[in-house]
Every structure is written in structure tokens, then in C-alpha cells.
Design a protein around this motif. Structure first.
Motif, PDB file in Angstrom:
ATOM      1  N   VAL A 154       0.923  -0.654  19.614  1.00 47.63           N
ATOM      2  CA  VAL A 154       0.162   0.224  20.506  1.00 47.63           C
ATOM      3  C   VAL A 154      -1.120  -0.449  21.005  1.00 47.63           C
ATOM      4  N   GLU A 155      -1.725  -1.254  20.156  1.00 50.75           N
ATOM      5  CA  GLU A 155      -2.987  -1.930  20.506  1.00 50.75           C
ATOM      6  C   GLU A 155      -2.789  -3.441  20.304  1.00 50.75           C
ATOM      7  N   PRO A 156      -2.034  -4.099  21.213  1.00 44.06           N
ATOM      8  CA  PRO A 156      -1.691  -5.516  20.984  1.00 44.06           C
ATOM      9  C   PRO A 156      -2.902  -6.447  20.955  1.00 44.06           C
ATOM     10  N   GLN A 157      -4.012  -6.029  21.571  1.00 44.23           N
ATOM     11  CA  GLN A 157      -5.203  -6.896  21.605  1.00 44.23           C
ATOM     12  C   GLN A 157      -5.821  -7.092  20.221  1.00 44.23           C
ATOM     13  N   LEU A 158      -5.380  -6.304  19.235  1.00 39.39           N
ATOM     14  CA  LEU A 158      -5.971  -6.419  17.891  1.00 39.39           C
ATOM     15  C   LEU A 158      -5.327  -7.536  17.062  1.00 39.39           C
ATOM     16  N   ARG A 159      -4.186  -8.007  17.514  1.00 40.90           N
ATOM     17  CA  ARG A 159      -3.493  -9.074  16.772  1.00 40.90           C
ATOM     18  C   ARG A 159      -4.405 -10.303  16.654  1.00 40.90           C
ATOM     19  N   GLY A 160      -4.482 -10.825  15.445  1.00 43.04           N
ATOM     20  CA  GLY A 160      -5.296 -12.027  15.211  1.00 43.04           C
ATOM     21  C   GLY A 160      -6.780 -11.720  15.030  1.00 43.04           C
ATOM     22  N   LYS A 161      -7.161 -10.448  15.095  1.00 38.40           N
ATOM     23  CA  LYS A 161      -8.601 -10.125  15.014  1.00 38.40           C
ATOM     24  C   LYS A 161      -8.989  -9.443  13.697  1.00 38.40           C
ATOM     25  N   ILE A 162      -8.013  -9.224  12.827  1.00 36.80           N
ATOM     26  CA  ILE A 162      -8.335  -8.502  11.585  1.00 36.80           C
ATOM     27  C   ILE A 162      -9.007  -9.455  10.602  1.00 36.80           C
ATOM     28  N   SER A 163     -10.190  -9.089  10.138  1.00 29.44           N
ATOM     29  CA  SER A 163     -10.908  -9.963   9.206  1.00 29.44           C
ATOM     30  C   SER A 163     -10.673  -9.563   7.751  1.00 29.44           C
ATOM     31  N   HIS A 164     -10.382  -8.298   7.539  1.00 29.16           N
ATOM     32  CA  HIS A 164     -10.165  -7.856   6.156  1.00 29.16           C
ATOM     33  C   HIS A 164      -9.153  -6.720   6.155  1.00 29.16           C
ATOM     34  N   TYR A 165      -8.242  -6.727   5.183  1.00 32.06           N
ATOM     35  CA  TYR A 165      -7.372  -5.561   5.011  1.00 32.06           C
ATOM     36  C   TYR A 165      -7.054  -5.363   3.552  1.00 32.06           C
ATOM     37  N   GLU A 166      -6.913  -4.111   3.185  1.00 35.95           N
ATOM     38  CA  GLU A 166      -6.468  -3.800   1.826  1.00 35.95           C
ATOM     39  C   GLU A 166      -5.757  -2.462   1.844  1.00 35.95           C
ATOM     40  N   LEU A 167      -4.765  -2.354   0.976  1.00 37.94           N
ATOM     41  CA  LEU A 167      -3.902  -1.162   0.981  1.00 37.94           C
ATOM     42  C   LEU A 167      -4.114  -0.351  -0.298  1.00 37.94           C
ATOM     43  N   SER A 168      -4.380   0.932  -0.126  1.00 38.79           N
ATOM     44  CA  SER A 168      -4.387   1.816  -1.299  1.00 38.79           C
ATOM     45  C   SER A 168      -2.986   2.412  -1.438  1.00 38.79           C
ATOM     46  N   THR A 169      -2.622   2.789  -2.636  1.00 37.63           N
ATOM     47  CA  THR A 169      -1.305   3.378  -2.889  1.00 37.63           C
ATOM     48  C   THR A 169      -1.498   4.686  -3.666  1.00 37.63           C
ATOM     49  N   PRO A 170      -0.422   5.397  -3.963  1.00 41.87           N
ATOM     50  CA  PRO A 170      -0.587   6.613  -4.779  1.00 41.87           C
ATOM     51  C   PRO A 170      -1.233   6.313  -6.151  1.00 41.87           C
ATOM     52  N   LEU A 171      -1.082   5.082  -6.631  1.00 37.95           N
ATOM     53  CA  LEU A 171      -1.740   4.725  -7.901  1.00 37.95           C
ATOM     54  C   LEU A 171      -3.256   4.714  -7.728  1.00 37.95           C
ATOM     55  N   THR A 172      -3.706   4.340  -6.540  1.00 43.45           N
ATOM     56  CA  THR A 172      -5.144   4.360  -6.251  1.00 43.45           C
ATOM     57  C   THR A 172      -5.642   5.811  -6.253  1.00 43.45           C
ATOM     58  N   THR A 173      -4.850   6.692  -5.637  1.00 40.42           N
ATOM     59  CA  THR A 173      -5.235   8.115  -5.593  1.00 40.42           C
ATOM     60  C   THR A 173      -5.316   8.660  -7.018  1.00 40.42           C
ATOM     61  N   LYS A 174      -4.367   8.262  -7.853  1.00 41.66           N
ATOM     62  CA  LYS A 174      -4.378   8.716  -9.246  1.00 41.66           C
ATOM     63  C   LYS A 174      -5.610   8.167  -9.972  1.00 41.66           C
ATOM     64  N   HIS A 175      -5.858   6.887  -9.770  1.00 41.40           N
ATOM     65  CA  HIS A 175      -6.952   6.228 -10.475  1.00 41.40           C
ATOM     66  C   HIS A 175      -8.311   6.841 -10.111  1.00 41.40           C
ATOM     67  N   PHE A 226       5.966   8.322  20.681  1.00 38.54           N
ATOM     68  CA  PHE A 226       7.400   8.175  20.340  1.00 38.54           C
ATOM     69  C   PHE A 226       7.898   6.985  21.143  1.00 38.54           C
ATOM     70  N   GLY A 227       8.128   5.853  20.498  1.00 38.86           N
ATOM     71  CA  GLY A 227       8.502   4.650  21.248  1.00 38.86           C
ATOM     72  C   GLY A 227       7.350   4.284  22.173  1.00 38.86           C
ATOM     73  N   THR A 228       7.639   4.283  23.492  1.00 37.73           N
ATOM     74  CA  THR A 228       6.555   3.943  24.425  1.00 37.73           C
ATOM     75  C   THR A 228       6.002   5.175  25.142  1.00 37.73           C
ATOM     76  N   THR A 229       6.490   6.347  24.756  1.00 34.91           N
ATOM     77  CA  THR A 229       6.015   7.566  25.421  1.00 34.91           C
ATOM     78  C   THR A 229       4.885   8.199  24.616  1.00 34.91           C
ATOM     79  N   VAL A 230       3.792   8.494  25.323  1.00 36.24           N
ATOM     80  CA  VAL A 230       2.601   9.031  24.643  1.00 36.24           C
ATOM     81  C   VAL A 230       2.348  10.463  25.117  1.00 36.24           C
ATOM     82  N   TYR A 231       2.117  11.370  24.164  1.00 31.64           N
ATOM     83  CA  TYR A 231       1.808  12.765  24.479  1.00 31.64           C
ATOM     84  C   TYR A 231       0.417  13.061  23.922  1.00 31.64           C
ATOM     85  N   ASP A 232      -0.497  13.397  24.798  1.00 29.02           N
ATOM     86  CA  ASP A 232      -1.865  13.689  24.360  1.00 29.02           C
ATOM     87  C   ASP A 232      -2.015  15.145  23.944  1.00 29.02           C
ATOM     88  N   TYR A 233      -2.713  15.374  22.841  1.00 28.69           N
ATOM     89  CA  TYR A 233      -3.144  16.726  22.488  1.00 28.69           C
ATOM     90  C   TYR A 233      -4.544  16.877  23.078  1.00 28.69           C
TER      91      TYR A 233
END
Ligand SMILES: Cc1cc2nc3c(=O)[nH]c(=O)nc-3n(C[C@H](O)[C@H](O)[C@H](O)COP(=O)(O)OP(=O)(O)OC[C@H]3O[C@@H](n4cnc5c(N)ncnc54)[C@H](O)[C@@H]3O)c2cc1C
Length: 529
Positions: free
Chosen positions: A437-458, A105-112
Motif C-alpha cells: 500500500v505504501e511502496p515508498q517505505l521499502r528500504g526506509k525502516i530503521s528499526h522493527y520489533e514484533l510483539s506476540t501473545p507471549l508479550t501480552t501475557k508477560h 481489498f486488493g487494490t480497491t480502497v473504501y474510505d470510512y
């Protein structure tokens, strides 16, 4: 071996036809096969396994519907025994470690923390006031109490009609005592809004905020993970791969690319299925794991639907919300990126899930109410061997179907520029949540793609792209008809709509459905598993 219907067609005589090869259909298939039945499983997707399947692109692999499963801390739990039974010991699970979920929640982290005593202790560190400490104890007691009371409720679904008539209502009654809004039960436990928001943070696992969800679902889910999260070694496709031989070695057959278009009914009896290409296969038992809505709306003839007033049933339940999932690929190892195994749940910092969801449903530009981040490459100990120097992340949030209906009917991958733009905008927002939350990942993503509810339907054939089948509202748990036996003779339902969402729910549905069909209590088969 799994066969493709495009290349080869079934020719045998079958005791049962199962529609869908998700975990519900497969588990039903195992129980029937082990009782001597020859089963035919027909799957419309080109990849088997339903939501346990993975997809591969550009040298990466992502799971689509399994991020963690609970109850492997002891061999004797139902989930552990069921998996040994259906896979004959072939599938191994990796422990996610001491923390399975992180509520942010914001910057506060609660571990389970894994283990109920650890869970309580950690929560008490976050909420040290004596009143809150007592509430945490009470909450955990309530979860166990509700869980215990529900056993009879689910058992009732497998009972033959005569036994149901005698003891059905009593069995259901105990469980239904907890069919109250989660928010209401929480209000009896604590008035601390922060504590409530932290303790209900897993609501995304069943798709409804506290005022709308049944405490029956909430308690089942929370208890399921109390003793930690586990991940299938080799990725979630191992689930299907390890179950499949249990069926095929007993003469069962499984076909992909095999879409059923109709359940054939003669008189009042289901007698077979008609395929999309018009071919017909007959069997004395037809079992659908395609979900209540698809089975009644798409697969049963309209005349039967009317005769049996199935619309009356459909009107009493509704589909769960849809989701988007952003699949990320990195040309760096999990270790290089510093990824950990625990899932993240990232929330706005106002500690009000209901308000946040309401606002987001009204306004897509409102703050995203929940962002779930899963690190499959960190959870799977075989990942680095299988994909050296690579890592993957899944980011999920809720997505209402009506936001996507304007593109319904367009073709996969060719839905238009405006669709791509909407996806790009949302992808960037989800990535920013991750970077927060993980700022070190910025600039390191080589591939991304988004599924949507249409993908779930398909791909998964959920009519409104729903994430978890039927919604887990109070009304859902009130319905007696959500059980294997349908008003059409010899037609049975299995899968998440019969029990609840989740790998555990789908597993249990397989046993419940096979027990109802064979009129035997098959849970005793697990004793020597
Ligand atoms: C994004 C996401 C994340 C999840 N994460 C977790 C998690 O971390 N842990 C957990 O325990 N659970 C998780 N779940 C839930 C869990 O994956 C599901 O509840 C469970 O796998 C459902 O199994 P099922 O057999 O009921 O349905 P499905 O897996 O949906 O199987 C139904 C099958 O029927 C097939 N079918 C449909 N129509 C036809 C037709 N006409 N002809 C032939 N075949 C047909 C479909 O293609 C599909 O393969 C997640 C789900 C999603 C969507």
C-alpha cells in the motif's frame, strides 16, 4: 505522583484497593476518589496505564493499545464528558481528519468518512446500485437502533440487587434483541457480499469475524467511530498522566511494580490483598481490573472458587484471540514519508472475512486475513516536536495463542532461536503488506520489533495472551455475571470484561463499577464536567 513498590510501600489506611492501573481501574479510582474515598491502586507492570501505556526504545515511542477513540465531535458525548471528568480537562485530543479508516481489498480502497451522512454518501459512491443504497441506509439505521436499545442493558450492571430484581430483565431484554451474529443481521440487510465485507471491516477492533461476533458489539463499535477518530495529543501515555493527579490530589496512591498475588477472603468477604512479596494490605473494598479470568483463576483462593462455583462462570466465556504487533521506526519525518492519519485495514480481495480467518487459524501460511496499520506519528500533532525527524508505524494482526504455547514459560527476550525465526518470518510478511500500500517505505525502516501473545501475557498478565479480554461472542452478552458485583462480598470487577473492549468500554466500566459500589447513579456527575 506514581510510586514504585520496589522503592516505597503503602502505609496508609485505604477505603478501596484497586488491582491494575488500566483505564478501567483508573476511572473507577477517580469516581471513588471524587466521592471521598481513599484509593490504593496496585499495578504489576513497571509502567502504569495498562493498555494505554507506551514503550520507548532506540529513540522511538509506540503506543500499545490505543490507536483511535471516537465520540469527541461534540463536548456532550459520554466519552468526551467522561474524559473531562477523569482528567479535569487536562487531556486534549487531535482529530484524525475526514477519513478515519480505509478498508483495502486488493487494490480497491473504501474510505470510512467522518460524519454519518458523509459515511453513507461515500458508501453509496462505492455501491451505487439502488438496492445497495437502500441497504446502506438500513444498515446505519440498524446500528443506531441497536445502540439505543443497549443503553438499558449496560445500565442494569450498575443497579443494586433490589432494583435489578424488579427491572433488570426488562432492561437487558431490549439490548439482547440485538445479540445475534453480525453476519445474520447483515444478511437481513443485504445479500451483497462485497458490501457486507466492507461494512464489517472494523471487526478487528473487537477480534471476531461476522459469524462469531455479536451485533451488540459490532453496532457499539461502528457507532463509536461514526463521527471520526481522535488521538490523544502527546501519545496514549498522556491518558494515564492526565488522570493520575485527579486521584493522587485526593489522597489516592498509585504503585507500579506492585503485583497482587492473592485476594484475601475471610468468611465470604474480601478483606485485602497479598502481594507477590508476601506483604498484606487491607481495605473494606477490593476492586479488580485484571480481567475475570485472572481474578478468578489466579487471584481468588481455590476454596472460594469452588465454593462459589466460579468455574461455572468461567466455562461460559472464553478469551479473545491474541495478536502480534510489528512496531516500526523510521529516521524520516512523517511528512517526508508521506504518511497519513487514517488507519488501514488490509484484507485478501475475496471479501470473505470468515473464510479467511478460518483458513488462517488452520494454516499459518495462509493469506493473512486482516492487517491493521496505524500511523501514530501522523496522528499526534506534538510528535514532530517530541521526536523530530522520526516516524513510527504499528502493524497488527490476529495471532492464536496455541501458535505460541510451545514458548510459554520461556523468558522475555530469551525465548530461543526458533521463536526469533518465527517472528522474523511474520515480520517480513507484515512489512510486505505495508509496502503493497505504501511502496515508498521499502528500504526506509530503521528499526522493527514484533510483539506476540507471549508479550501480552508477560506485560499485561492476560493468561492466554488475549488481545481484548473476554471474547465478544453471543454467549458473552448473555451472561448476567459479567457485572461489577461478584459472589464474594466486597469484591468488585471493573474494566473491559464488565462492559466491552475499548477505551470507551473501559471508561464506562469505571463509572458502572463505582455506581454499583456506592449505590448511586454517578452518571449525573458528568453534567458539569
Ligand atoms: C493492540 C491493541 C489495540 C487497541 N486499540 C484500541 C483503539 O485503537 N481504540 C480503543 O478504544 N481501544 C483499543 N484497544 C482496547 C483498549 O486498549 C482496552 O480495551 C482497554 O484499554 C482495557 O482497559 P482495562 O483497564 O480493562 O484493562 P488493561 O488496560 O489491560 O488494565 C489491566 C491492568 O491490570 C494489571 N494487572 C493484571 N494483573 C495484575 C496483578 N496481579 N496485580 C496488579 N496488577 C495487575 C495489568 O498489568 C494492567 O495494567 C486496543 C487493545 C489492544 C491490545
Amino acid at each position: 505522583m506514581v510510586k514504585s513498590y520496589k522503592k516505597e510501600k503503602p502505609t496508609g489506611n485505604y477505603d478501596a484497593i484497586i488491582i491494575g492501573s488500566g483505564l478501567g481501574g483508573m476511572t473507577t479510582g477517580v469516581f471513588l476518589a471524587k466521592e471521598g474515598k481513599k484509593v490504593l491502586i496496585l499495578e504489576r507492570h513497571y509502567t502504569p496505564g495498562g493498555f494505554t501505556h507506551v514503550f520507548k526504545r532506540r529513540g522511538y515511542e509506540w503506543d500499545v493499545g490505543v490507536h483511535y477513540v471516537g465520540e469527541f465531535h461534540r463536548d456532550s458525548t459520554m466519552v468526551a464528558a467522561m474524559f473531562r471528568y477523569i482528567t479535569e480537562g487536562r487531556l486534549k485530543w487531535a482529530d484524525m481528519g475526514e477519513v478515519y479508516d480505509k478498508m483495502i481489498f486488493g487494490t480497491t480502497v473504501y474510505d470510512y468518512a467522518k460524519g454519518v451522512d458523509n459515511f453513507k454518501a461515500r458508501m453509496k459512491e462505492y455501491f451505487p446500485a439502488p438496492k445497495d443504497q437502500a441497504s446502506i441506509d438500513l444498515y446505519v439505521d440498524k446500528i443506531y437502533e441497536a445502540q439505543k436499545a443497549q443503553q438499558g442493558y449496560f445500565m442494569e450492571k450498575a443497579l443494586p440487587d433490589a432494583a435489578r430484581f424488579i427491572m433488570g430483565n426488562n432492561l437487558r431484554k431490549k439490548g439482547l434483541k440485538y445479540n445475534r451474529p453480525t453476519s445474520e443481521v447483515m444478511a437481513d440487510i443485504t445479500s451483497n457480499k462485497k458490501l457486507t465485507a466492507v461494512l464489517t471491516g472494523q471487526f478487528g477492533d473487537y477480534g471476531l469475524p461476522p459469524t462469531e461476533s455479536s451485533f451488540m458489539m459490532h453496532s457499539a463499535l461502528v457507532k463509536h467511530y461514526f463521527n471520526g477518530g481522535y488521538y490523544p495529543i502527546g501519545g496514549s501515555s498522556k491518558i494515564f498522566e492526565c488522570v493520575e493527579p485527579t486521584i493522587t490530589e485526593r489522597g489516592g496512591e498509585i504503585y507500579t511494580n506492585a503485583e497482587v498475588s492473592e485476594i484475601l477472603v475471610e468468611g465470604n468477604k474480601a478483606v485485602g490483598v497479598k502481594m507477590k512479596d508476601g506483604d498484606i494490605y487491607k481495605a473494606p473494598l477490593i476492586i479488580s481490573s485484571a480481567g475475570l479470568r485472572v481474578t478468578y483463576n489466579q487471584l481468588l483462593p481455590q476454596g472460594i472458587k469452588e465454593k462459589k462455583n466460579l468455574q461455572g462462570q468461567l466455562d461460559k466465556v472464553k478469551p479473545s484471540v491474541g495478536h502480534v504487533c510489528l512496531y516500526l521506526g523510521f529516521e524520516h519525518s512523517t511528512e517526508e514519508l508521506g504518511l497519513q492519519k487514517a488507519n488501514y485495514w488490509i484484507f485478501p480481495d475475496n471479501y470473505d472475512h470468515d473464510k479467511n480467518i478460518k483458513e488462517y487459524l488452520k494454516n499459518p501460511d495462509a493469506e493473512i486475513p486482516v492487517v491493521y496499520v496505524s500511523f501514530p506519528s501522523a496522528k499526534d500533532p506534538s510528535w514532530d516536536e517530541r521526536y523530530p525527524g522520526k516516524a513510527t508505524i504499528d502493524i497488527i494482526t490476529l495471532a492464536p495463542w496455541d501458535r505460541y504455547t510451545k514458548w510459554d514459560g520461556t523468558r522475555w527476550m530469551k525465548r530461543g532461536e526458533d521463536y526469533n525465526e518465527a517472528k522474523e518470518k511474520l515480520s517480513q510478511r507484515l512489512m510486505e503488506k505495508l509496502f503493497s500500500v505504501e511502496p515508498q517505505l521499502r528500504g526506509k525502516i530503521s528499526h522493527y520489533e514484533l510483539s506476540t501473545p507471549l508479550t501480552t501475557k508477560h506485560f499485561a498478565n492476560y493468561m492466554d495472551g488475549e488481545l481484548y479480554g473476554l471474547d465478544h461472542t453471543l454467549e458473552r452478552f448473555d451472561q448476567k455475571f459479567l457485572r461489577p458485583k461478584t459472589p464474594v462480598k466486597n469484591l468488585y470487577l471493573t474494566g473491559q470484561d464488565v462492559v466491552t473492549v475499548g477505551v470507551g468500554g473501559a471508561l464506562a466500566s469505571g463509572m458502572v463499577t463505582a455506581s454499583a459500589i456506592l449505590k448511586k447513579n454517578l452518571s449525573n456527575r458528568l453534567k458539569n464536567a
